[in-house]
Design a protein around this motif. Structure first.
Motif, PDB file in Angstrom:
ATOM      1  N   ILE A  36       0.465 -94.434 -16.562  1.00 23.69           N
ATOM      2  CA  ILE A  36       1.921 -94.004 -15.970  1.00 23.69           C
ATOM      3  C   ILE A  36       2.127 -92.443 -16.377  1.00 23.69           C
ATOM      4  CG2 ILE A  36       3.186 -94.775 -17.948  1.00 23.69           C
ATOM      5  CD1 ILE A  36       5.441 -95.293 -15.864  1.00 23.69           C
ATOM      6  N   SER A  37       2.382 -91.828 -15.492  1.00 22.19           N
ATOM      7  CA  SER A  37       2.617 -90.503 -15.800  1.00 22.19           C
ATOM      8  C   SER A  37       3.854 -89.785 -14.986  1.00 22.19           C
ATOM      9  CB  SER A  37       1.502 -89.539 -15.801  1.00 22.19           C
ATOM     10  OG  SER A  37       0.944 -89.419 -14.302  1.00 22.19           O
ATOM     11  N   ARG A  38       4.416 -88.795 -15.490  1.00 14.73           N
ATOM     12  CA  ARG A  38       5.413 -88.264 -14.685  1.00 14.73           C
ATOM     13  C   ARG A  38       5.290 -86.636 -14.599  1.00 14.73           C
ATOM     14  NH1 ARG A  38      10.756 -89.806 -17.701  1.00 14.73           N
ATOM     15  NH2 ARG A  38      11.683 -88.553 -16.077  1.00 14.73           N
ATOM     16  N   ASP A  39       5.976 -86.092 -13.355  1.00 14.06           N
ATOM     17  CA  ASP A  39       5.980 -84.660 -13.311  1.00 14.06           C
ATOM     18  C   ASP A  39       7.177 -84.194 -13.218  1.00 14.06           C
ATOM     19  OD1 ASP A  39       5.769 -82.087 -12.068  1.00 14.06           O
ATOM     20  OD2 ASP A  39       4.283 -82.357 -10.777  1.00 14.06           O
ATOM     21  N   ASN A  40       7.869 -83.703 -14.175  1.00  6.13           N
ATOM     22  CA  ASN A  40       9.124 -83.335 -14.146  1.00  6.13           C
ATOM     23  C   ASN A  40       9.735 -82.237 -13.170  1.00  6.13           C
ATOM     24  OD1 ASN A  40       9.876 -85.668 -15.787  1.00  6.13           O
ATOM     25  ND2 ASN A  40       9.788 -84.481 -17.729  1.00  6.13           N
ATOM     26  N   ALA A  41       8.710 -81.365 -13.114  1.00  4.24           N
ATOM     27  CA  ALA A  41       8.712 -80.031 -12.230  1.00  4.24           C
ATOM     28  C   ALA A  41       9.094 -80.311 -10.843  1.00  4.24           C
ATOM     29  CB  ALA A  41       7.894 -78.973 -12.268  1.00  4.24           C
ATOM     30  N   ASN A  42       8.224 -81.530 -10.243  1.00  2.00           N
ATOM     31  CA  ASN A  42       8.359 -82.092  -8.969  1.00  2.00           C
ATOM     32  C   ASN A  42       9.168 -83.327  -8.800  1.00  2.00           C
ATOM     33  OD1 ASN A  42       6.745 -79.800  -7.608  1.00  2.00           O
ATOM     34  ND2 ASN A  42       5.179 -80.720  -9.028  1.00  2.00           N
ATOM     35  N   ASN A  43       9.559 -83.807  -9.831  1.00  2.00           N
ATOM     36  CA  ASN A  43      10.488 -84.976  -9.544  1.00  2.00           C
ATOM     37  C   ASN A  43       9.481 -86.170  -9.066  1.00  2.00           C
ATOM     38  OD1 ASN A  43      12.535 -83.624 -10.665  1.00  2.00           O
ATOM     39  ND2 ASN A  43      13.844 -83.887  -8.742  1.00  2.00           N
ATOM     40  N   THR A  44       8.502 -86.608  -9.738  1.00  4.95           N
ATOM     41  CA  THR A  44       7.385 -87.462  -9.059  1.00  4.95           C
ATOM     42  C   THR A  44       7.051 -88.461 -10.357  1.00  4.95           C
ATOM     43  OG1 THR A  44       6.905 -85.965  -7.419  1.00  4.95           O
ATOM     44  CG2 THR A  44       5.540 -87.699  -7.844  1.00  4.95           C
ATOM     45  N   LEU A  45       6.900 -89.430 -10.090  1.00  2.26           N
ATOM     46  CA  LEU A  45       6.420 -90.602 -11.246  1.00  2.26           C
ATOM     47  C   LEU A  45       5.193 -91.193 -10.548  1.00  2.26           C
ATOM     48  CD1 LEU A  45       6.881 -92.300 -13.513  1.00  2.26           C
ATOM     49  CD2 LEU A  45       7.744 -94.028 -11.965  1.00  2.26           C
ATOM     50  N   TYR A  46       3.958 -91.173 -11.296  1.00  2.00           N
ATOM     51  CA  TYR A  46       2.647 -91.908 -10.742  1.00  2.00           C
ATOM     52  C   TYR A  46       2.342 -93.115 -11.690  1.00  2.00           C
ATOM     53  CZ  TYR A  46       2.412 -87.025  -8.961  1.00  2.00           C
ATOM     54  OH  TYR A  46       2.429 -85.890  -8.405  1.00  2.00           O
ATOM     55  N   LEU A  47       1.444 -93.925 -10.920  1.00  3.07           N
ATOM     56  CA  LEU A  47       0.832 -94.732 -11.619  1.00  3.07           C
ATOM     57  C   LEU A  47      -0.637 -94.974 -11.243  1.00  3.07           C
ATOM     58  CD1 LEU A  47       1.393 -97.411 -13.575  1.00  3.07           C
ATOM     59  CD2 LEU A  47       1.416 -98.783 -11.561  1.00  3.07           C
ATOM     60  N   LEU A  48      -1.710 -94.599 -12.143  1.00  2.00           N
ATOM     61  CA  LEU A  48      -2.878 -94.859 -11.854  1.00  2.00           C
ATOM     62  C   LEU A  48      -3.368 -96.181 -12.200  1.00  2.00           C
ATOM     63  CD1 LEU A  48      -5.638 -93.371 -10.894  1.00  2.00           C
ATOM     64  CD2 LEU A  48      -5.859 -92.542 -13.233  1.00  2.00           C
ATOM     65  N   MET A  49      -4.121 -96.855 -11.149  1.00  2.00           N
ATOM     66  CA  MET A  49      -4.347 -97.970 -11.376  1.00  2.00           C
ATOM     67  C   MET A  49      -5.898 -98.339 -11.465  1.00  2.00           C
ATOM     68  SD  MET A  49      -1.432-100.332  -9.546  1.00  2.00           S
ATOM     69  CE  MET A  49      -2.042 -99.809  -8.001  1.00  2.00           C
ATOM     70  N   ASN A  50      -6.562 -98.553 -12.576  1.00  2.00           N
ATOM     71  CA  ASN A  50      -8.051 -98.612 -12.475  1.00  2.00           C
ATOM     72  C   ASN A  50      -8.331-100.086 -12.638  1.00  2.00           C
ATOM     73  OD1 ASN A  50      -8.601 -95.724 -12.057  1.00  2.00           O
ATOM     74  ND2 ASN A  50      -8.415 -95.455 -14.452  1.00  2.00           N
TER      75      ASN A  50
END
Length: 124
Positions: free
Chosen positions: A69-83
């Protein structure tokens, strides 16, 4: 008004990868705990991963080492990379923002704002 919009779901074969995104708006994104949850048919919603405002993550035991899980606070976006996806990862995945009067999930905290969800299907 808080809005969370997920994208990136789809169908993959076992062992494949997907990256989910969650676009947030309507609040001070960087100050909130954010999380990913999932719900499979006939099962309760469960926590997958969460990330605090300071960037520290936490994961469910079932996905640790495979999901990030990661977040980009500058672009108000949350990510979930699933491998290394498995058939048991098949579920509707929801993005959520922490909120004091929401639902408490042990190990993840209280979440009260939810997106509409994005479907992830993993075939064997």
């Amino acid at each position: 008004q808080v809005q969370l919009v997920e994208s990136g779901g789809g169908s993959v074969q076992s062992g494949g990868s997907l990256r989910l995104s969650c676009a947030a708006s309507g609040y001070t994104y960087s100050s909130y705990r954010m999380g990913w949850f999932r719900q499979a048919p006939g099962k309760e919603r469960e926590g997958v991963a969460a990330i605090f405002s300071d960037g520290n993550p936490t994961y469910a035991r079932s996905v640790k080492g495979r999901f990030s899980i990661s977040r980009d606070n500058a672009n108000n976006t949350l990510y979930l990379l699933m491998n290394s996806l498995k058939p048991e990862d098949t579920a509707m995945y929801y993005c959520a923002a922490g909120e004091r009067s929401g639902t408490f999930y042990p190990g993840f905290g209280t979440f009260g704002y939810w997106g509409q969800g994005t479907q992830v299907t993993v075939s064997s």
